[in-house]
Enzyme design. Structure first.
Site, PDB file in Angstrom:
ATOM      1  N   ARG A  84       0.853  -1.194   0.000  1.00  0.00           N
ATOM      2  CA  ARG A  84       0.000   0.000   0.000  1.00  0.00           C
ATOM      3  C   ARG A  84       0.884   1.238   0.000  1.00  0.00           C
ATOM      4  O   ARG A  84       1.737   1.392   0.881  1.00  0.00           O
ATOM      5  CB  ARG A  84      -0.911   0.000   1.235  1.00  0.00           C
ATOM      6  CG  ARG A  84      -1.710   1.268   1.409  1.00  0.00           C
ATOM      7  CD  ARG A  84      -2.691   1.204   2.585  1.00  0.00           C
ATOM      8  NE  ARG A  84      -3.445   2.446   2.654  1.00  0.00           N
ATOM      9  CZ  ARG A  84      -3.287   3.365   3.616  1.00  0.00           C
ATOM     10  NH1 ARG A  84      -2.439   3.182   4.599  1.00  0.00           N
ATOM     11  NH2 ARG A  84      -3.992   4.469   3.593  1.00  0.00           N
ATOM     12  N   HIS A 128      -2.867  11.115   0.524  1.00  0.00           N
ATOM     13  CA  HIS A 128      -2.328  10.908   1.869  1.00  0.00           C
ATOM     14  C   HIS A 128      -1.701  12.236   2.311  1.00  0.00           C
ATOM     15  O   HIS A 128      -0.515  12.330   2.573  1.00  0.00           O
ATOM     16  CB  HIS A 128      -1.332   9.748   1.878  1.00  0.00           C
ATOM     17  CG  HIS A 128      -1.131   9.116   3.236  1.00  0.00           C
ATOM     18  ND1 HIS A 128      -1.326   7.787   3.477  1.00  0.00           N
ATOM     19  CD2 HIS A 128      -0.745   9.649   4.421  1.00  0.00           C
ATOM     20  CE1 HIS A 128      -1.062   7.500   4.751  1.00  0.00           C
ATOM     21  NE2 HIS A 128      -0.697   8.624   5.345  1.00  0.00           N
ATOM     22  N   GLU A 173      -7.649   8.774   5.959  1.00  0.00           N
ATOM     23  CA  GLU A 173      -7.933   9.435   7.230  1.00  0.00           C
ATOM     24  C   GLU A 173      -8.434  10.876   7.106  1.00  0.00           C
ATOM     25  O   GLU A 173      -7.771  11.820   7.561  1.00  0.00           O
ATOM     26  CB  GLU A 173      -6.692   9.404   8.133  1.00  0.00           C
ATOM     27  CG  GLU A 173      -6.172   8.000   8.407  1.00  0.00           C
ATOM     28  CD  GLU A 173      -5.084   7.967   9.480  1.00  0.00           C
ATOM     29  OE1 GLU A 173      -4.560   9.030   9.843  1.00  0.00           O
ATOM     30  OE2 GLU A 173      -4.789   6.864   9.971  1.00  0.00           O
ATOM     31  N   ASN A 299      -7.569   2.054   9.734  1.00  0.00           N
ATOM     32  CA  ASN A 299      -6.274   2.251  10.383  1.00  0.00           C
ATOM     33  C   ASN A 299      -6.503   2.215  11.885  1.00  0.00           C
ATOM     34  O   ASN A 299      -7.265   3.021  12.424  1.00  0.00           O
ATOM     35  CB  ASN A 299      -5.667   3.606   9.996  1.00  0.00           C
ATOM     36  CG  ASN A 299      -5.275   3.664   8.524  1.00  0.00           C
ATOM     37  OD1 ASN A 299      -5.327   2.654   7.817  1.00  0.00           O
ATOM     38  ND2 ASN A 299      -4.886   4.834   8.067  1.00  0.00           N
ATOM     39  N   TYR A 301      -4.630   1.962  15.750  1.00  0.00           N
ATOM     40  CA  TYR A 301      -3.408   2.024  16.559  1.00  0.00           C
ATOM     41  C   TYR A 301      -3.668   1.808  18.054  1.00  0.00           C
ATOM     42  O   TYR A 301      -2.893   1.188  18.744  1.00  0.00           O
ATOM     43  CB  TYR A 301      -2.708   3.375  16.356  1.00  0.00           C
ATOM     44  CG  TYR A 301      -2.083   3.467  14.982  1.00  0.00           C
ATOM     45  CD1 TYR A 301      -0.828   2.949  14.742  1.00  0.00           C
ATOM     46  CD2 TYR A 301      -2.776   4.040  13.919  1.00  0.00           C
ATOM     47  CE1 TYR A 301      -0.266   3.001  13.478  1.00  0.00           C
ATOM     48  CE2 TYR A 301      -2.223   4.086  12.653  1.00  0.00           C
ATOM     49  CZ  TYR A 301      -0.963   3.564  12.441  1.00  0.00           C
ATOM     50  OH  TYR A 301      -0.411   3.594  11.196  1.00  0.00           O
ATOM     51  N   GLU A 353      -3.694   0.077   8.059  1.00  0.00           N
ATOM     52  CA  GLU A 353      -2.528   0.452   8.868  1.00  0.00           C
ATOM     53  C   GLU A 353      -2.705  -0.113  10.269  1.00  0.00           C
ATOM     54  O   GLU A 353      -3.795  -0.035  10.843  1.00  0.00           O
ATOM     55  CB  GLU A 353      -2.371   1.981   9.020  1.00  0.00           C
ATOM     56  CG  GLU A 353      -1.923   2.692   7.778  1.00  0.00           C
ATOM     57  CD  GLU A 353      -1.786   4.201   7.981  1.00  0.00           C
ATOM     58  OE1 GLU A 353      -1.556   4.653   9.130  1.00  0.00           O
ATOM     59  OE2 GLU A 353      -1.917   4.926   6.989  1.00  0.00           O
TER      60      GLU A 353
HETATM   61  C1  FCB Z   1      -1.565   7.476  10.539  1.00  0.00           C
HETATM   62  C2  FCB Z   1      -1.078   7.971   9.193  1.00  0.00           C
HETATM   63  C3  FCB Z   1       0.279   7.474   8.806  1.00  0.00           C
HETATM   64  C4  FCB Z   1       1.219   7.419   9.995  1.00  0.00           C
HETATM   65  C5  FCB Z   1       0.573   6.692  11.144  1.00  0.00           C
HETATM   66  C6  FCB Z   1       1.464   6.543  12.354  1.00  0.00           C
HETATM   67  O1  FCB Z   1      -2.459   8.408  11.068  1.00  0.00           O
HETATM   68  O2  FCB Z   1      -1.993   7.603   8.188  1.00  0.00           O
HETATM   69  O3  FCB Z   1       0.768   8.283   7.772  1.00  0.00           O
HETATM   70  O4  FCB Z   1       1.632   8.683  10.334  1.00  0.00           O
HETATM   71  O5  FCB Z   1      -0.599   7.334  11.523  1.00  0.00           O
END
Ligand code: FCB
Length: 453
Positions: A84, A128, A173, A299, A301, A353
């Site tokens: 990607r 992006h 995002e 995405n 985290y 992500e």
């Molecule tokens: C996301 C972004 C990516 C990177 C990660 C840690 O928000 O899409 O570019 O910065 O966080």
């Protein structure tokens, strides 16, 4: 109360599951002033003193623009079957609109050929975050004309590259673009106006819709979708004020995007909360936004934990925190995926992500990033758990392929599974890269099927 993800069972993943890594143009390419590339809002922002730590910029980054062949070979060494990446709009259309810069398109053309020659499936993101500065000078995403410029850009890219793509993502995002870029001011273009930020979020969604309409006619066989950053939002305490706050935060992060994309309206509680800051929305805008799409990228985290009186209250962090200060919370991924599937009945999902920054030490030819291995393993396990509960997930992309320019935090935060020595541009596979390669290989040996038969 926190439920640990079940141990991972490799049999959860079918043979055609896509295992990849992700990057974005401004974070890795460098060559900011070469071959006719125009400036983007991130060039302007990073060159403005005080905006990015230690004055770091993406001028050189990982020199991926010049090392693309070597980097594609590295993808092969990782054993992934998908990649990607994003296209830099200002490389292709330096002023944001015609004329096309042929050399810019040629770069991605060569990259695609290189990916296909290596048996890797290309997943392209159009936006992006690197808006051409020339369009920002005309108001950027606050200006509705940018919507048409985006559709024109999408058309240029699809006509040249569409024959070799697995998927096209319109936006990465939009919440980050609108909120961090236009309300909090910590990302480009660095504005601090909530009314404007909400109008921007609406224009981004409209540009997504128009982009999908245009792309459908040009590349009917390419899968089209959007990537949202999402997380469960939990109240810090189980009282009414924290619950109400969590509900609102969830509205702003998840429902503000999911509702118009899949239900055709904005969430009423968030509109009430915004009051005069709510965007101007016409009924036909909502029809445009709600285009059928082929996939939704997620995405993930961490989760959000909110406390009504104390914004600095920290989550429990039973599994620790990353170098970003983000809580490691894999079970939040299962919770999010199951909820989205039940509430929205979305198209197939990709985890576009997932990953973590930790402080890495290069020791000879090794980086022993045990925490990152654990992060990836537990999150892939959490994804497996969601699949077991009926969620349709087709692929997983680790963020990130390489250490790179982490936006306002510059090169201080390392998210790569491959270490980059910025002095020499040497790439070194971290232990997490070796682990990921072995894990993917184990999937192929098992030849599993979803039914487990
Ligand atoms: C996301 C972004 C990516 C990177 C990660 C840690 O928000 O899409 O570019 O910065 O966080």
């Amino acid at each position: 109360m926190s439920r640990q993800p079940k141990p991972m069972n490799p049999r959860y993943f079918p043979e055609d599951f896509q295992w990849g890594v992700a990057t974005s143009a401004y974070q890795i390419e460098g060559a900011a002033n070469e071959d006719g590339r125009g400036p983007s809002i991130w060039d302007t922002f990073s060159h403005t003193p005080g905006k990015v730590v230690d004055g770091h910029t993406g001028d050189v980054a990982c020199e991926h623009y010049h090392r693309v062949e070597e980097d594609l070979d590295l993808l092969v060494a990782l054993g992934v079957n998908a990649y990607r990446f994003s296209v830099a709009w200002p490389r292709v259309l330096p002023s944001g609109r015609y004329p096309v810069n042929a050399k810019g398109l040629d770069f991605y053309d060569r990259m695609l050929d290189g990916l296909l020659a290596r048996g890797l499936r290309p997943h392209l993101t159009l936006y992006h975050w690197d808006l051409p500065q020339a369009l920002q000078d005309e108001g950027g995403w606050a200006n509705p004309e940018t919507i048409q410029h985006f559709a024109d850009y999408a058309e240029v890219v699809a006509r040249r590259l569409g024959d070799r793509l697995e998927s096209i993502t319109t936006f990465n995002e939009p919440w980050v673009v609108a909120t961090l870029g236009h309300e909090k001011g910590i990302f480009a273009p660095g504005l601090t106006d909530r009314r404007l930020a909400m109008q921007v979020s609406h224009h981004l969604l409209m540009a997504h819709g128009l982009g999908v309409q245009v792309l459908r006619t040009i590349v009917p066989r390419v899968k089209l979708g959007i990537v949202l950053n999402m997380a469960p939002t939990h109240p810090a305490r189980l009282n009414a004020v924290d619950r109400a706050k969590a509900q609102l935060e969830d509205g702003l992060l998840v429902r503000w995007y999911m509702d118009p994309l899949f239900r055709g309206h904005y969430p009423q509680d968030v509109l009430n909360h915004l009051g005069a800051d709510a965007p101007d929305v016409k009924p036909e805008d909502l029809r445009l936004i709600r285009q059928p799409i082929d996939f939704l990228g997620i995405n993930y985290y961490t989760r959000n934990v909110v406390h009504a009186e104390d914004p600095s209250a920290t989550p429990p962090g039973e599994m620790g925190f990353t170098d970003m200060g983000w809580e490691v919370y894999p079970q939040g991924l299962t919770e999010l995926l199951v909820r989205l599937t039940r509430h929205y009945n979305p198209p197939p999902l990709y985890i576009t992500e997932n990953g973590a920054a930790f402080v890495d030490r290069l020791e000879g030819d090794r980086v022993h990033d045990v925490e990152r291995v654990r992060y990836l393993e537990t999150h892939i396990g959490a994804m497996a758990e969601a699949r077991a509960q009926g969620v349709d997930i087709r692929g997983y992309f680790a963020w990130s392929f390489l250490d790179n320019f982490e936006w306002a935090l510059g090169y201080l935060k390392r998210f790569g599974i491959v270490y980059v020595d910025y002095d020499t541009q040497r790439r070194v596979m971290k232990d997490s890269a070796h682990w990921y390669r072995d894990f993917i290989a184990s999937q192929r040996i098992w030849q599993p099927s979803v039914s487990g038969a």
